[in-house]
Design an enzyme around this catalytic site. Structure first.
Site, PDB file in Angstrom:
ATOM      1  N   GLU A  67       0.797  -1.025   0.106  1.00 52.69           N
ATOM      2  CA  GLU A  67      -0.020  -0.015  -0.075  1.00 52.69           C
ATOM      3  C   GLU A  67       0.754   1.240   0.101  1.00 52.69           C
ATOM      4  O   GLU A  67       0.543   2.322  -0.631  1.00 52.69           O
ATOM      5  CB  GLU A  67      -0.853   0.070   1.278  1.00 52.69           C
ATOM      6  CG  GLU A  67      -1.826  -1.142   1.164  1.00 52.69           C
ATOM      7  CD  GLU A  67      -1.418  -2.467   2.106  1.00 52.69           C
ATOM      8  OE1 GLU A  67      -2.206  -3.092   2.678  1.00 52.69           O
ATOM      9  OE2 GLU A  67      -0.216  -2.563   1.973  1.00 52.69           O
ATOM     10  N   CYS A  90      -2.674  -3.859   7.146  1.00 52.87           N
ATOM     11  CA  CYS A  90      -2.237  -3.988   8.449  1.00 52.87           C
ATOM     12  C   CYS A  90      -2.900  -2.668   9.424  1.00 52.87           C
ATOM     13  O   CYS A  90      -2.917  -1.775   8.893  1.00 52.87           O
ATOM     14  CB  CYS A  90      -0.791  -4.373   8.705  1.00 52.87           C
ATOM     15  SG  CYS A  90       0.206  -2.934   8.069  1.00 52.87           S
TER      16      CYS A  90
END
Length: 383
Positions: A67, A90
């Site tokens: 990301e 996460c």
């Protein structure tokens, strides 16, 4: 906590577009095969106004996640965009900051997630954080494909055991060598190149002592830009000669010898003095406790094991339900006689007790017949 799951319908143009971008994210993730353990493979694509404005993948444990790479590429174009991620972002601080926070701060409007992360540190928490920030989250698009590329991570995080693939080259009558032990070469050059590509994608390559004594392999990866896996020799009585190629090659990856109390202390000391060589000594006689050894592999941060022989070790592992899949390459050759079997260590007296398999893939493009099969009685399914 409610996750909205995509229902893929071929007539839905928006879902088809979502599938296209998720497929690209999965493709990106696989660029790091064999390089991210103990972390998973993850890819991310950021789309705005129908075009990709940023993409990235997790390249190595301890480095920025997928990301972050995608957001860095998108810059301000991430504002109001959709992010496609192969695994739940996460939500905790590890070696890198939480990716869920990064997506929120970048102004991402919608996140499409292939699957929930089974890691207890994440598992639903990343999605929840995104939803609490007002981001639309959809989960489940191409989940089967996302799981397929992360077999090692998923098994390790849920069972504490690595994903084990047994690769073997054999004649059409099921022999891995002649009666004299000659095995070079059973398969053709293209099949051998495939085997080296496998080595590049796995964390650990494992063989038994008999394979080393018979073939004297280096167990390295001989493809351009390839990476040598960790080499593991299972040798309960430490028969391995100090002159073996595997101990004296130019590989920089660790070479681990798993042995027992039956090993000579002097020989252990000699091995431990060699560069990149480790000795794992187990408190058993003659036979290495295979499940404990595999759990120790995961504890070291390695999620996947490529087993390349020999038949005794493979048979013992399969009978102990510690092998997940088989990748057998059959050459169109016959040698007859009493040559060794790829599963010599497995003894099954009745056909009713045969280990069932599910054929996953067959391939004849090299001229050899490659068969990939899933072991249906593995511990991965039972736990």
């Amino acid at each position: 906590m409610l996750f909205q799951r995509n229902q893929i319908q071929s007539g839905d143009k928006s879902v088809n577009q979502d599938s296209f971008y998720m497929a690209r994210a999965i493709e990106l993730a696989t660029k790091a095969l064999g390089r991210t353990s103990p972390n998973p493979l993850v890819g991310c694509v950021i789309v705005k106004d129908g075009r990709i404005v940023g993409e990235g993948y997790h390249q190595k444990a301890g480095t920025p996640h997928a990301e972050v790479h995608a957001l860095n590429a998108a810059q301000t174009m991430a504002q109001g965009a959709t992010a496609y991620v192969t695994l739940e972002p996460c939500s905790h601080f590890g070696k890198t900051p939480p990716c869920a926070n990064a997506l929120i701060e970048a102004g991402i409007k919608r996140v499409v997630v292939a699957m929930v992360d089974p890691n207890p540190l994440v598992s639903g928490k990343g999605i929840q954080r995104l939803q609490e920030a007002g981001i639309e989250v959809e989960v489940g698009l191409m989940e089967e494909e996302a799981r397929k590329i992360n077999k090692g991570f998923l098994k390790a995080i849920t069972t504490g055991l690595p994903y084990v693939l047994y690769k073997s080259a054999l004649t059409l009558d099921g022999k891995i060598a002649t009666e004299t032990g000659d095995s070079k070469w059973i398969t053709n050059e293209a099949s051998r190149a495939y085997a080296h590509r496998l080595r590049d994608q796995f964390d650990v390559i494992m063989v038994g002592s008999e394979t080393v004594l018979q073939d004297n392999p280096a167990l390295n990866c001989r493809i351009e830009n390839g990476r040598d896996p960790v080499r593991l020799i299972v040798d309960g009585e430490l028969k391995l000669p100090l002159e073996a190629s595997i101990l004296n090659s130019s590989c920089t990856s660790p070479c681990i010898i798993a042995t027992t109390t039956s090993a000579s202390p002097t020989k252990i000391q000699a091995l431990e003095s060699m560069p990149n060589v480790e000795v794992w000594k187990y408190d058993t006689q003659r036979y290495v406790p295979l499940e404990k050894m595999l759990r120790d592999i995961v504890k070291r941060g390695w999620n996947s094991v490529l087993l390349e022989g020999g038949g005794r070790l493979a048979g013992s592992l399969l009978q102990a339900q510690l092998i997940d899949e088989l990748d057998f390459i059959f050459a169109p050759k016959l040698i007859g006689g009493n040559g060794p079997s790829p599963l010599a260590g497995m003894k099954i007296p009745l056909m009713a007790q045969a280990i069932p398999l599910e054929i996953l893939e067959t391939d004849l493009t090299t001229g050899d017949l490659r068969v990939r099969a899933k072991v249906l009685s593995s511990q991965a399914e039972k736990r």
